[in-house]
Write a protein that holds these residues in place. Structure first.
Motif, PDB file in Angstrom:
ATOM      1  N   UNK A  12       0.827  -1.206   0.000  1.00 37.54           N
ATOM      2  CA  UNK A  12       0.000   0.000   0.000  1.00 37.54           C
ATOM      3  C   UNK A  12       0.863   1.257   0.000  1.00 37.54           C
ATOM      4  N   UNK A  13       2.019   1.200   0.668  1.00 36.10           N
ATOM      5  CA  UNK A  13       2.917   2.353   0.768  1.00 36.10           C
ATOM      6  C   UNK A  13       3.653   2.563  -0.548  1.00 36.10           C
ATOM      7  N   UNK A  46       5.452  -0.025   6.557  1.00 31.38           N
ATOM      8  CA  UNK A  46       5.909  -1.238   5.895  1.00 31.38           C
ATOM      9  C   UNK A  46       7.356  -1.530   6.251  1.00 31.38           C
ATOM     10  N   UNK A  47       7.706  -2.804   6.259  1.00 32.00           N
ATOM     11  CA  UNK A  47       9.079  -3.256   6.462  1.00 32.00           C
ATOM     12  C   UNK A  47       9.432  -4.169   5.294  1.00 32.00           C
ATOM     13  N   UNK A  90       6.869   4.565   5.623  1.00 36.41           N
ATOM     14  CA  UNK A  90       5.431   4.711   5.794  1.00 36.41           C
ATOM     15  C   UNK A  90       4.887   5.830   4.939  1.00 36.41           C
ATOM     16  N   UNK A  91       3.585   6.007   5.029  1.00 35.72           N
ATOM     17  CA  UNK A  91       2.928   7.088   4.297  1.00 35.72           C
ATOM     18  C   UNK A  91       1.783   7.633   5.133  1.00 35.72           C
ATOM     19  N   UNK A  92       1.560   8.924   4.982  1.00 31.59           N
ATOM     20  CA  UNK A  92       0.440   9.607   5.625  1.00 31.59           C
ATOM     21  C   UNK A  92      -0.273  10.400   4.541  1.00 31.59           C
ATOM     22  N   UNK A  93      -1.555  10.149   4.369  1.00 30.79           N
ATOM     23  CA  UNK A  93      -2.267  10.843   3.303  1.00 30.79           C
ATOM     24  C   UNK A  93      -3.693  11.162   3.720  1.00 30.79           C
ATOM     25  N   UNK A 114      10.945   7.068   4.120  1.00 28.20           N
ATOM     26  CA  UNK A 114      11.534   5.734   4.258  1.00 28.20           C
ATOM     27  C   UNK A 114      12.980   5.830   4.723  1.00 28.20           C
ATOM     28  N   UNK A 115      13.451   4.720   5.298  1.00 28.93           N
ATOM     29  CA  UNK A 115      14.828   4.584   5.760  1.00 28.93           C
ATOM     30  C   UNK A 115      15.380   3.237   5.311  1.00 28.93           C
TER      31      UNK A 115
END
Length: 333
Positions: free
Chosen positions: A105-106, A261-262, A237-240, A226-227
């Motif tokens: 999804x990310x 996500x990982x 991750x994502x924030x929307x 991301x890292x």
């Protein structure tokens, strides 16, 4: 002044002689200059001025739009940098395998690169049973066209999909969904604990079938970060938030979405991921929060082609029971 006067009164034939006479009149020996009525030609107020450096004055040199070293220039990979200076890093690396937005999804926090076309396709089967009725949905071909324009940090995005819903004791519903449009902007590269980031201004436009269209433009914004921890694991991750339509009342509301996500690099060609994501409707009349957990695998056929599979489950009553899917992504350099 003397030259102007001599030039106006001296005939052309004796112009050279006039110039010589004027030169002798204008010439002042060094001693004559020293005898002028001031000791220091520099004004006294100038002695009290202290030079101020650019850094002390708050000025910053303009950062170039490209990196130049050894007579070679490379375009800037991201719009901004975490550190001050002109040594730019990050952005797409076309010598490395493609970075895809699917299957999780990310979205990816990087862009595809200027002039690069990347096409991502897939199929998803979704099942849900709320205790009173069940539904089965087929989603395909889930195309997402990503095209790098103007700079390495900017890409244009175009998406479309066809959906078929099989509802128990009701007629099947199928048709095209609304067109998706957006731009991904690569903001920063990763620098230590500071993440690689991108932002996607996006929207859907009402082009779908009557059963699936929202009937209006639904804008939104997606922030991605991301890292890369090491060669084996990375996270992000994502924030929307997006404008959405309540399926029952058809009234508009704001829907927030959060994901984490990982990702795991198992071999040079095989990767995997696990992910949590959720939807949070705000001011909705009937829509409820939905929580999901999913995971999947990717297989790199070559640096420009990747195949994927995924599966996920809903974590609460409002969410779909489960979904499975597969897809392929192709990069055209």
């Amino acid at each position: 002044m003397i030259l102007r006067i001599l030039n106006s009164y001296c005939p052309y034939q004796v112009l050279v002689v006039c110039a010589v006479l004027a030169g002798e009149h204008l010439y002042q020996p060094p001693q004559a200059i020293a005898d002028l009525p001031f000791e220091n030609p520099t004004p006294a107020w100038h002695e009290n001025i202290t030079p101020v450096s650019d850094r002390e004055s708050g000025l910053r040199p303009l950062e170039p739009a490209s990196i130049c070293s050894d007579n070679e220039c490379q375009p800037r990979g991201t719009l901004f940098q975490w550190s001050y200076g002109t040594s730019f890093s990050g952005g797409p690396d076309l010598d490395e395998p493609l970075a895809t937005d699917r299957p999780d999804f990310t979205e990816a926090s990087s862009t595809v690169g200027r002039g690069v076309v990347q096409l991502e396709l897939g199929y998803t089967y979704i099942y849900d049973d709320d205790g009173t009725a069940s539904s089965k949905s087929h989603s395909l071909p889930e195309p997402l066209l990503r095209y790098g324009i103007l700079a390495d940090w900017l890409e244009f995005r175009l998406g479309w999909n066809y959906s078929s819903d099989q509802l128990a004791q009701l007629n099947d519903i199928s048709g095209s969904e609304d067109l998706y449009l957006g731009f991904k902007i690569g903001l920063t590269p990763q620098e230590g604990i500071l993440p690689e980031m991108a932002v996607i201004p996006q929207m859907t436009v009402p082009t779908g079938s009557d059963q699936f269209t929202a009937g209006e433009v639904l804008p939104g914004l997606n922030w991605i970060y991301s890292w890369e921890i090491n060669d084996f694991i990375s996270t992000g991750g994502s924030t929307q938030f997006n404008r959405a339509i309540d399926e029952v009342t058809t009234n508009a509301f704001t829907e927030w979405a959060q994901s984490w996500t990982v990702s795991y690099t198992l071999t040079e060609k095989v990767g995997a991921y696990t992910e949590w994501f959720a939807f949070f409707p705000q001011s909705a009349e009937t829509a409820k929060p939905e929580y999901y957990f999913n995971g999947g695998f990717t297989y790199l056929i070559n640096n420009n082609v990747q195949w994927d599979i995924r599966a996920g489950v809903g974590l609460n009553e409002a969410a779909d029971d489960y979904f499975v899917g597969t897809g392929i992504s192709i990069r055209f350099l």
